[in-house]
Design an enzyme around this catalytic site. Structure first.
Site, short mmCIF file in Angstrom:
data_model
loop_
_atom_site.label_atom_id
_atom_site.label_comp_id
_atom_site.label_asym_id
_atom_site.label_seq_id
_atom_site.Cartn_x
_atom_site.Cartn_y
_atom_site.Cartn_z
CG ASP A 25 36.63 -57.60 19.08
OD1 ASP A 25 36.04 -57.31 18.14
OD2 ASP A 25 36.20 -57.05 20.52
CG HIS A 34 33.60 -55.02 21.92
ND1 HIS A 34 34.08 -56.78 21.26
CD2 HIS A 34 32.45 -55.52 21.73
CE1 HIS A 34 33.13 -57.80 20.90
NE2 HIS A 34 32.28 -57.21 21.66
#
Length: 554
Positions: free
Chosen positions: A196, A369
């Site tokens: 990610d 994130h």
């Protein structure tokens, strides 16, 4: 002659050109596994479009190979394309994910009136074999519970896909990333890491989700009237903290907004959102409850015009209206492209006079994130031989690649790809393969269509310049021209009768001249009408609305 080994092909079909529509195919000989099937929301460049999907034509062309669809977690950018994909597939393909994610997907499929496919629940530690793929799942922390990473082994090598993640040491549900599993996979060998990249440009660590709780409780406790909290309906950890804070200070929770109602119901039924029935009140049953005993959980954190928050702010909600005594918490970050919409909502709320909290003035939101240090930790734990950053815009992917370089990875072992690019792995070694056709598909109302720039150009022109139509009747044999009618919409001169009268006369003169020429036909006369009217309007108004000529023979 030594036969060349079959490669594992890694084919990103979406997710490498923005935050959304994540979809990656893994193909080995006659077996294929798909990881995620997400969507993206349109921006100002796609007027009238409802949703944007990845072009999954390659999956449909090879659907006989498809052994399963793995969904890493329940966010729209990983699940939203699934109903359309399942409708287009000619057979039922099993869908593998966590209990919560499957529950969210089931609700989504019910909206599309699709019978549930072959759901297969997996969780942290689950193992399954899909054709040539040996797959293990491990828990990751994100802004939604039950997020999973995927480790797959094939005869050509191994891949670890992190899914969306941050390394939260104090998650709300107590489920930390499975570091033991990640280190075990690293010991077994990770040939390729897909990680990610969303926060690859942000230094340091992302704060824990638990850091938001004390601020939410402080605001909710001290607010003089009702508290309205706008958040992503899938952010179950955030919703749990709002519920905990509300109950702790003696407030009832009201849930409004279609997706918020649906997701809280699913999360409560499956045990991921814990709040008693006594502490949740229907929006229509709050008449006798004092304002300082109410917290409203609603959609609208992205400024969506039809969301519950927007309707409350505009006075259009069926049962709730925001007043100057209320407090509004926008507990989210605008997705790129939504900044204007969110600011518009904030301005509308400011005019009402209520107090507003968002991430700019209080810690009411943290990202789901990982930032740079967490991304480096993931690279350090996994020790991959090759690396492909995923999930992000070009700037994020390249920033993530630079992080890998800074940790000693060879640039030749880092692949910054675009949608449709293909990697091939043989014997654990990765190289570029032959690209596949890729792109986007637009959902426009009930139709699902390929990108057509002409349509968007026309819509943008209509939005900016308006439309003018002229209807002309002619008799080609007698070379006579009847009346000319000019009508317009969305133009500044719509009420200028003199200008429109002059426009009609101008078009009639040009058509009268055109109809007298040898070989005159309707197509030529339409072009004459369009050109004459367009030129007249430019000369008089310096605008170029879309001109639609209708020339009929009588």
């Amino acid at each position: 002659m030594v036969k060349k080994q079959s490669p594992l092909r890694i084919i990103p079909l979406g997710g490498l050109d923005g935050i959304g529509k994540n979809m990656t195919a893994f193909e080995y000989q006659d077996d294929m596994v798909l990881v995620d099937a997400g969507l993206m929301f349109p921006d100002d460049e796609q007027p009238g479009v409802d949703l944007i999907l990845p072009d999954y034509t390659y999956v449909l062309e090879n659907e006989e190979k498809l052994r399963g669809i793995i969904i890493t977690h329940g966010h729209e950018d990983h699940t939203g394309a699934l109903p359309y994909l399942l409708m287009d597939l000619g057979r039922k393909v099993p869908v593998y994910s966590s209990k919560l994610t499957l529950g969210i997907i089931e609700g989504k499929l019910a909206e599309h009136k699709i019978n549930s496919p072959k759901f297969r629940e997996v969780k942290n530690g689950s193992h399954l074999n899909l054709g040539a793929f040996s797959i293990d799942f491990f828990s990751m922390t994100h802004s939604i519970p039950a997020a999973l990473g995927v480790y797959m082994r094939t005869p050509a090598g191994s891949v670890l896909h992190t899914g969306d993640f941050k390394l939260d040491q104090t998650p709300i549900d107590g489920v930390t990333p499975n570091y033991q599993a990640i280190n075990r996979f690293a010991t077994q060998g990770i040939d390729l890491l897909l990680s990610d990249s969303t926060n690859a440009t942000r230094p340091g660590f992302t704060p824990s989700e638990s850091a938001v709780g004390p601020q939410l409780r402080h605001i909710i406790k001290n607010a003089p009237g009702r508290v309205i909290v706008a958040s992503f309906s899938s952010h179950i950890h955030r919703l749990q903290q709002v519920c905990d804070a509300s109950v702790a200070v003696g407030r009832k929770v009201v849930v409004t907004g279609r997706s918020m109602v649906t997701n809280t119901k699913i999360a409560r039924e499956l045990g991921y959102l814990k709040i008693s029935d006594n502490d949740i009140v229907d929006a229509y049953d709050i008449g006798d409850i004092p304002d300082d005993k109410i917290v409203v959980l609603c959609t609208g954190s992205q400024g969506e015009p039809m969301s519950a928050l927007a309707r409350m702010a505009n006075g259009d909600h069926k049962s709730l209206t925001i007043t100057a005594d209320d407090t509004v918490i926008i507990s989210a970050t605008p997705v790129p492209g939504n900044e204007k919409s969110v600011q518009s909502i904030i301005n509308a709320l400011s005019k009402i006079g209520c107090q507003i909290f968002d991430k700019s003035n209080t810690l009411v939101h943290v990202s789901g994130h990982g930032s740079q240090e967490e991304l480096k930790l993931m690279l350090a734990m996994t020790k991959p031989r090759y690396f492909m950053p995923v999930h992000g815009e070009a700037v994020h992917l390249r920033a993530h690649a630079k992080l890998a370089e800074s940790m000693g990875m060879k640039p030749s072992h880092i692949f910054v790809a675009d949608n449709g690019d293909t990697l091939e792995m043989r014997g654990g070694k990765v190289s570029w393969g032959k690209p596949v056709d890729s792109g986007v598909v637009y959902v426009d109302g009930l139709s699902v269509t390929d990108a057509n720039p002409v349509v968007f150009r026309d819509r943008q022109k209509l939005a900016s310049d308006g439309i003018v139509t002229c209807v002309v009747t002619v008799q080609l044999r007698s070379k006579r021209v009847g009346d000319v009618e000019v009508a317009c919409r969305g133009v500044s001169f719509a009420d200028d009768d003199q200008l429109l009268s002059e426009a009609q006369a101008s078009v009639k003169d040009k058509i009268a001249a055109g109809v007298k020429q040898d070989g005159a036909n309707l197509d030529q006369l339409r072009k004459t009408a369009r050109n004459s009217l367009s030129n007249f309007l430019w000369n008089k108004t310096h605008t170029r609305p879309m001109v639609i000529p209708v020339v009929m023979e009588v």
